[in-house]
Enzyme design. Structure first.
Site, PDB file in Angstrom:
ATOM      1  N   CYS A 102      41.402  41.029  35.388  1.00  9.39           N
ATOM      2  CA  CYS A 102      39.985  40.822  35.625  1.00  9.39           C
ATOM      3  C   CYS A 102      39.456  42.199  36.021  1.00  9.39           C
ATOM      4  CB  CYS A 102      39.792  39.814  36.757  1.00  9.39           C
ATOM      5  SG  CYS A 102      38.079  39.348  37.003  1.00  9.39           S
ATOM      6  N   HIS A 207      32.502  35.377  37.020  1.00  8.20           N
ATOM      7  CA  HIS A 207      32.310  36.312  35.911  1.00  8.20           C
ATOM      8  C   HIS A 207      30.834  36.362  35.520  1.00  8.20           C
ATOM      9  CE1 HIS A 207      36.758  35.438  34.806  1.00  8.20           C
ATOM     10  NE2 HIS A 207      36.651  36.325  35.782  1.00  8.20           N
ATOM     11  N   PHE A 208      30.402  37.533  35.110  1.00 12.20           N
ATOM     12  CA  PHE A 208      28.974  37.681  34.814  1.00 12.20           C
ATOM     13  C   PHE A 208      28.742  38.886  33.923  1.00 12.20           C
ATOM     14  CE2 PHE A 208      29.677  40.295  38.584  1.00 12.20           C
ATOM     15  CZ  PHE A 208      29.066  41.486  38.209  1.00 12.20           C
ATOM     16  N   HIS A 333      41.155  45.168  38.103  1.00 11.27           N
ATOM     17  CA  HIS A 333      41.841  44.644  39.278  1.00 11.27           C
ATOM     18  C   HIS A 333      42.735  43.492  38.808  1.00 11.27           C
ATOM     19  CE1 HIS A 333      37.624  42.954  39.367  1.00 11.27           C
ATOM     20  NE2 HIS A 333      38.267  41.814  39.419  1.00 11.27           N
ATOM     21  N   PRO A 382      31.040  45.200  42.299  1.00 11.14           N
ATOM     22  CA  PRO A 382      29.916  44.267  42.154  1.00 11.14           C
ATOM     23  C   PRO A 382      29.688  43.465  43.421  1.00 11.14           C
ATOM     24  CG  PRO A 382      31.839  43.454  40.985  1.00 11.14           C
ATOM     25  CD  PRO A 382      32.191  44.826  41.477  1.00 11.14           C
ATOM     26  N   SER A 389      24.952  45.864  43.603  1.00 11.23           N
ATOM     27  CA  SER A 389      26.315  46.309  43.345  1.00 11.23           C
ATOM     28  C   SER A 389      26.368  47.803  43.617  1.00 11.23           C
ATOM     29  CB  SER A 389      26.728  46.011  41.901  1.00 11.23           C
ATOM     30  OG  SER A 389      26.714  44.623  41.634  1.00 11.23           O
ATOM     31  N   HIS A 408      37.143  45.762  45.536  1.00  8.03           N
ATOM     32  CA  HIS A 408      36.735  45.403  44.175  1.00  8.03           C
ATOM     33  C   HIS A 408      35.477  44.562  44.138  1.00  8.03           C
ATOM     34  CE1 HIS A 408      37.840  41.272  44.832  1.00  8.03           C
ATOM     35  NE2 HIS A 408      37.801  40.957  43.554  1.00  8.03           N
ATOM     36  N   LYS A 484      25.419  34.112  33.328  1.00  9.71           N
ATOM     37  CA  LYS A 484      26.536  33.477  34.034  1.00  9.71           C
ATOM     38  C   LYS A 484      27.142  32.353  33.196  1.00  9.71           C
ATOM     39  CE  LYS A 484      27.554  33.685  37.929  1.00  9.71           C
ATOM     40  NZ  LYS A 484      28.609  34.427  38.648  1.00  9.71           N
TER      41      LYS A 484
END
Length: 485
Positions: A102, A207-208, A333, A382, A389, A408, A484
């Protein structure tokens, strides 16, 4: 110091030690990077206990580490870092995580927010249409069995060769977008099948894909090197990983590791930390499969980048090259990497587990891209969809203390169920629209799980990281439109 923090020994304003005497079996101390307000939040779940558990893993060196965004995870805390000796150390799928690689990618444009805002709604609609998102989302690509093996072997380079990007993109990606030593043949059939139609998809959860503007520049020299020139400049940030393929790789190898514990005589305080010796056949197989899943994630973000560029071109009627949309950096990460670090005064190879933590290599490190050698590579942190962010840069302190690791993200403050309960009846799309932030989501009902109220304020995480000397703030970015799952 409050009674609740008595388990911790405060070393300075940003460092808190868990003594190796805290629990039986700890081989090294634990070390948490946070200020006192963050420590009070950290103590509200079992993350401290998980740091102590990580310190019991065979072959762990120096200390088990927690970043300021630490929170409870599967076995190993999210925001956790641990490095293992190669000869007698272990590798743990749970210490890498389910969403292997990710990661976060930032693109910079030549546009200003004033130029984009008149077409922002159209652009958000086009991005939502072109980049599939949501639980079980299927991509616009359907790979053959032979193609997915090539993706797993070559990562982002496969995507660029197929026309999904520019050759110059690869130099701005960690490991140039390809993990060496990846072994697709160690990825199970079920994992392969889950990846066949998910390349180029965001997925769901945290997640975005965001259109943003540069809100403030704190380090002009580093910002210029990164292509961030002035407040109001439009950027695009994406956060996603290896989708169902990576999840299945983790699931498969957690089972392998669990079965192997007795064979290797490994006793653990938590079976979720199931692990195998790095040098064992199972350890080598997991490293190969993990590298393959990481390559899928790099290719995934590369294909999404291509469709982001297409969406801007279609909406603004300009070429992507004229718009810019250059990769600033792509940093991973949820990885385990074999790297050289100083241990007891010697540079030695170790296997660094970073789960919910990211590399922050400083100026002069050989793994930093050539154009960033004088400043270090970008660290992308973020926040949440309602705030901001950050772009940071790593420091020599991080190399010396945390194996070159940095935070992260914001770190979860409330569970998904608690966030939904807190925001029951609140229309977050409307709330954010009144603040000038557009949202396009596959499920409006699930937005509460990812609302600002569910997360720590990422500014507090960055403050602690900078205060400890692990990072230096370069710029702050503000969301304009959020896509999203």
């Amino acid at each position: 110091m409050s009674q609740e923090t008595q388990v911790l020994v405060q070393r300075d304003a940003y460092r808190w030690e868990i003594p190796a005497t805290y629990k039986p079996g700890m081989r090294v101390p634990g070390l948490i990077y946070a200020d006192e307000p963050l420590v009070r939040q950290i103590l509200e779940d079992q993350a401290v206990e998980q740091v102590a558990n990580a310190a019991t893993l065979p072959g762990v060196v120096r200390w088990a580490i927690a970043m300021p965004d630490i929170h409870w995870g599967y076995g190993f805390p999210i925001g956790g870092v641990a490095a293992m000796r190669l000869d007698d150390g272990v590798i743990s799928p749970g210490a890498v995580g389910y969403d292997i690689n990710c990661g976060v990618r930032l693109l910079a444009t030549q546009l200003t927010d004033e130029e984009v805002r008149p077409r922002l709604a159209m652009l958000a609609d086009r991005l939502f249409q072109n980049v599939p998102s949501g639980v079980g989302a299927h991509g616009r690509l359907r790979l053959t069995d032979a193609e997915i093996l090539e993706v797993l072997r070559h990562g982002a380079a496969w995507a660029v060769r197929r026309g999904y990007g520019r050759s110059s993109d690869l130099g701005r990606i960690e490991s140039a977008g390809t993990i060496p030593g990846a072994q697709p043949d160690q990825v199970g059939r079920k994992a392969l099948s889950r990846g066949l139609d998910q390349l180029g998809t965001l997925g769901s959860g945290n997640h975005f894909l965001e259109i943003q503007r540069v809100e403030a520049i704190h380090d002009p020299r580093a910002a210029r090197a990164f292509g961030l020139h002035h407040p109001g400049q439009v950027t695009v940030l994406m956060h996603c990983g290896s989708r169902g393929l990576g999840h299945q790789v983790c699931t498969d190898y957690l089972e392998v590791a669990g079965r192997s514990l007795s064979r290797y005589g490994i006793a653990l305080p938590d079976r979720q930390l199931a692990c195998v010796p790095i040098a064992s056949p199972e350890g080598r197989a997991y490293l190969g499969a993990m590298g393959a899943a990481a390559n899928f994630a790099f290719a995934n973000r590369q294909v999404i980048t291509h469709w982001v560029r297409e969406s801007f071109e279609e909406t603004l009627r300009q070429s992507a090259e004229a718009i810019g949309l250059d990769i600033v950096y792509d940093v991973a990460h949820n990885m385990a990497k074999i790297e050289e670090h100083a241990v007891e005064g010697r540079q030695v190879p170790v296997c660094v587990h970073r789960k919910g933590a990211t590399r922050g290599f400083p100026a002069g490190h050989p793994d930093v891209p050539a154009e960033y050698q004088e400043v270090g590579h970008p660290v992308l942190v973020p926040g949440d969809m309602g705030r901001y962010s950050y772009v940071l840069v790593g420091t020599p302190v991080a190399m010396a203390e945390t194996f070159g690791s940095t935070p992260h993200g914001a770190g979860r403050l409330r569970s998904r169920s608690a966030a939904k309960q807190l925001l029951r009846g609140v229309d977050l799309v409307d709330v954010l629209a009144r603040r000038g932030i557009l949202v396009r989501a596959a499920s409006r009902e699930l937005l509460a799980e990812e609302a600002s109220e569910a997360y720590k304020d990422v500014a507090e995480v960055v403050r602690a990281s900078d205060g400890a000397g692990l990072t230096r703030t370069v710029a702050r970015l503000q969301p304009l439109a959020v896509i999203k799952g």
